[in-house]
Design an enzyme around this catalytic site. Structure first.
Site, PDB file in Angstrom:
ATOM      1  N   ARG A 211       0.839  -1.206   0.000  1.00 54.81           N
ATOM      2  CA  ARG A 211       0.000   0.000   0.000  1.00 54.81           C
ATOM      3  C   ARG A 211       0.874   1.256   0.000  1.00 54.81           C
ATOM      4  O   ARG A 211       0.599   2.227  -0.706  1.00 54.81           O
ATOM      5  CB  ARG A 211      -0.932  -0.007   1.216  1.00 54.81           C
ATOM      6  CG  ARG A 211      -2.047  -1.035   1.132  1.00 54.81           C
ATOM      7  CD  ARG A 211      -3.084  -0.829   2.222  1.00 54.81           C
ATOM      8  NE  ARG A 211      -2.642  -1.263   3.548  1.00 54.81           N
ATOM      9  CZ  ARG A 211      -2.860  -2.459   4.063  1.00 54.81           C
ATOM     10  NH1 ARG A 211      -3.472  -3.394   3.346  1.00 54.81           N
ATOM     11  NH2 ARG A 211      -2.461  -2.764   5.295  1.00 54.81           N
ATOM     12  N   PHE A 227     -11.303  -5.378  -5.902  1.00 55.82           N
ATOM     13  CA  PHE A 227     -11.375  -6.190  -4.682  1.00 55.82           C
ATOM     14  C   PHE A 227     -10.922  -5.338  -3.498  1.00 55.82           C
ATOM     15  O   PHE A 227     -10.047  -5.711  -2.722  1.00 55.82           O
ATOM     16  CB  PHE A 227     -10.504  -7.441  -4.808  1.00 55.82           C
ATOM     17  CG  PHE A 227     -10.791  -8.286  -6.023  1.00 55.82           C
ATOM     18  CD1 PHE A 227     -11.872  -9.152  -6.037  1.00 55.82           C
ATOM     19  CD2 PHE A 227      -9.992  -8.203  -7.152  1.00 55.82           C
ATOM     20  CE1 PHE A 227     -12.147  -9.939  -7.160  1.00 55.82           C
ATOM     21  CE2 PHE A 227     -10.250  -8.971  -8.268  1.00 55.82           C
ATOM     22  CZ  PHE A 227     -11.338  -9.847  -8.276  1.00 55.82           C
ATOM     23  N   ASP A 249     -15.913  -3.515  -4.998  1.00 52.16           N
ATOM     24  CA  ASP A 249     -15.979  -4.754  -4.217  1.00 52.16           C
ATOM     25  C   ASP A 249     -17.414  -5.262  -4.247  1.00 52.16           C
ATOM     26  O   ASP A 249     -18.361  -4.481  -4.433  1.00 52.16           O
ATOM     27  CB  ASP A 249     -15.532  -4.505  -2.770  1.00 52.16           C
ATOM     28  CG  ASP A 249     -15.133  -5.781  -2.058  1.00 52.16           C
ATOM     29  OD1 ASP A 249     -13.925  -6.071  -1.994  1.00 52.16           O
ATOM     30  OD2 ASP A 249     -16.031  -6.494  -1.570  1.00 52.16           O
ATOM     31  N   ASP A 301      -5.946  -6.791  -6.347  1.00 50.70           N
ATOM     32  CA  ASP A 301      -5.596  -7.532  -5.125  1.00 50.70           C
ATOM     33  C   ASP A 301      -6.721  -8.514  -4.787  1.00 50.70           C
ATOM     34  O   ASP A 301      -7.475  -8.299  -3.826  1.00 50.70           O
ATOM     35  CB  ASP A 301      -5.360  -6.549  -3.978  1.00 50.70           C
ATOM     36  CG  ASP A 301      -4.878  -7.242  -2.704  1.00 50.70           C
ATOM     37  OD1 ASP A 301      -4.281  -8.329  -2.818  1.00 50.70           O
ATOM     38  OD2 ASP A 301      -5.106  -6.693  -1.613  1.00 50.70           O
ATOM     39  N   CYS A 341      -2.058 -13.745  -3.282  1.00 51.16           N
ATOM     40  CA  CYS A 341      -1.828 -14.201  -1.913  1.00 51.16           C
ATOM     41  C   CYS A 341      -1.927 -15.724  -1.818  1.00 51.16           C
ATOM     42  O   CYS A 341      -2.005 -16.271  -0.719  1.00 51.16           O
ATOM     43  CB  CYS A 341      -2.822 -13.550  -0.960  1.00 51.16           C
ATOM     44  SG  CYS A 341      -4.547 -13.954  -1.294  1.00 51.16           S
TER      45      CYS A 341
END
Length: 397
Positions: A211, A227, A249, A301, A341
């Site tokens: 970030r 997201f 989102d 992300d 991730c």
């Protein structure tokens, strides 16, 4: 007679290298009848003592090592490990003026199956192994000793516990539950965290460094934050001087929190400088492409696409699809900040997927920066699985 595990011949190499996992196929026989979660001694096939580990009869990871040294696995053991972890993080906490950070990163901090995040005066725990569950009272006593000012809350509501034969659990372990979201600060930004209903333990602390790095790409730019969850990247983009940020989102509660976070930081939201859009990102990207809508920066992300090796091929297709679409809506010279991730997604494989996406999008991409999980999510040299978050800054031509 103390319960023990004896490894098959030649299966002690990983433990000699201090890797903390013992798979079922590596075990020759079990001495005694250890109950689920019990601490057992681990021996090589010829009787050499190797470690103390927590036994998990229902998991393919049949035991997780607590210690490679002869020591009691008691409250003092947990106190030592917690204090070591806190000391390791002190420079990071000080530098970023953090009131929210990862305190315990499971195996990477020598406490397998245990994740603990600190949000202000709340310690939020995920207990994911049978051994950690059995010894949870010792863990709580150790946390009370190390952090007497803190409440302790459990968020062990994850599917992984089923592999250990454990039910999901949520609730207060010490003190009381928060009656309102907890406000944390990182790098001068305030963030509201719902530790009771939020994702994981409430927030994605692991993306803090990414970030911060994102700020260098956003000044006077139009940014699409995909997201977005509660708007972490969007907050940094606003602080970095973005002309406009669209946070997209599928969760309206997350978007409501994202807007509240922007207001908490006193960002000027007039003239729609920040937009909070409830949308399916896959559909939204296609709509933008078909409409000819373009952005200067796209932040991608997504949640974890691969929970197991069987899902990896599908995950590769998913990552390729969304990144191809992102490139198609970027202005020439724009920036794609993209992340994975999924621990099963190798770093070089992820880069190859982005390269393939560029070919399908008909764009040329230059990789200009690489990202990893924040420094309070360390990776032990003996446990490479601790590296899971990877990201790329791409200039799309």
């Amino acid at each position: 007679m103390t319960a023990a595990i004896y490894l098959a011949k030649g299966r002690d190499k990983s433990l000699l290298r201090r890797h903390p996992w013992i798979f079922s196929r590596a075990i020759h026989h079990v001495q005694g009848e250890p109950v689920s979660g019990q601490t057992v001694d681990v021996y090589s096939h010829d009787g050499q003592w190797l470690a103390k580990a927590g036994f998990s009869p229902q998991s393919q990871i049949r035991a997780r090592v607590w210690s490679f040294e002869p020591t009691d696995i008691d409250t003092d053991f947990f106190i030592r490990r917690i204090r070591q972890a806190q000391q390791l993080r002190e420079p990071v906490i000080h530098q970023g003026q953090l009131t929210g950070y990862r305190l315990i990163a499971a195996e990477s901090d020598g406490l397998p199956g245990i994740t603990i995040d600190r949000y202000g005066d709340y310690l939020v725990c995920q207990v994911l192994s049978a051994a950690a569950e059995l010894l949870k009272p010792l863990l709580v006593e150790a946390l009370k000793t190390c952090f007497p000012e803190c409440h302790i809350y459990e968020r062990s509501d994850v599917a992984m516990r089923k592999k250990e034969g454990l039910p999901e659990q949520v609730g207060v372990l010490h003190g009381s539950a928060p009656t309102a979201p907890v406000i944390i600060e990182e790098n001068g930004i305030k963030i509201s965290v719902d530790i009771i209903n939020g994702h994981k333990t409430g927030f994605y602390l692991d993306q803090r460094d990414s970030r911060l790095h994102a700020m260098k790409y956003v000044q006077d730019k139009e940014v699409l934050n995909c997201f977005s969850y509660t708007g972490g990247f969007g907050l940094y983009a606003l602080k970095g001087g973005a002309k406009r940020v669209i946070n997209a989102d599928v969760s309206q509660p997350a978007l409501d929190t994202a807007k509240a976070n922007a207001q908490l930081n006193e960002f000027d939201l007039s003239k729609k400088r920040a937009v909070f859009l409830n949308a399916d990102v896959f559909k939204l990207l296609r709509e933008y492409r078909d409409q000819g809508t373009q952005f200067d920066v796209v932040i991608m992300d997504p949640p974890k696409f691969a929970e197991s090796k069987a899902q990896l091929n599908g995950a590769c297709r998913g990552y390729k699809d969304i990144n191809m679409l992102a490139m198609q809506i970027l202005r020439p010279g724009g920036t794609l900040l993209t992340y994975s991730c999924s621990g099963l997604m190798d770093q070089m494989l992820f880069q190859k997927i982005i390269a393939d996406a560029a070919l399908d999008a008909g764009r040329s991409v230059k990789f200009v920066e690489r990202f990893s999980q924040a420094a309070d999510h360390p990776i032990d040299s003996a446990y490479p699985e601790g590296f899971y978050l990877k990201g790329l800054a791409c200039k799309v031509l």
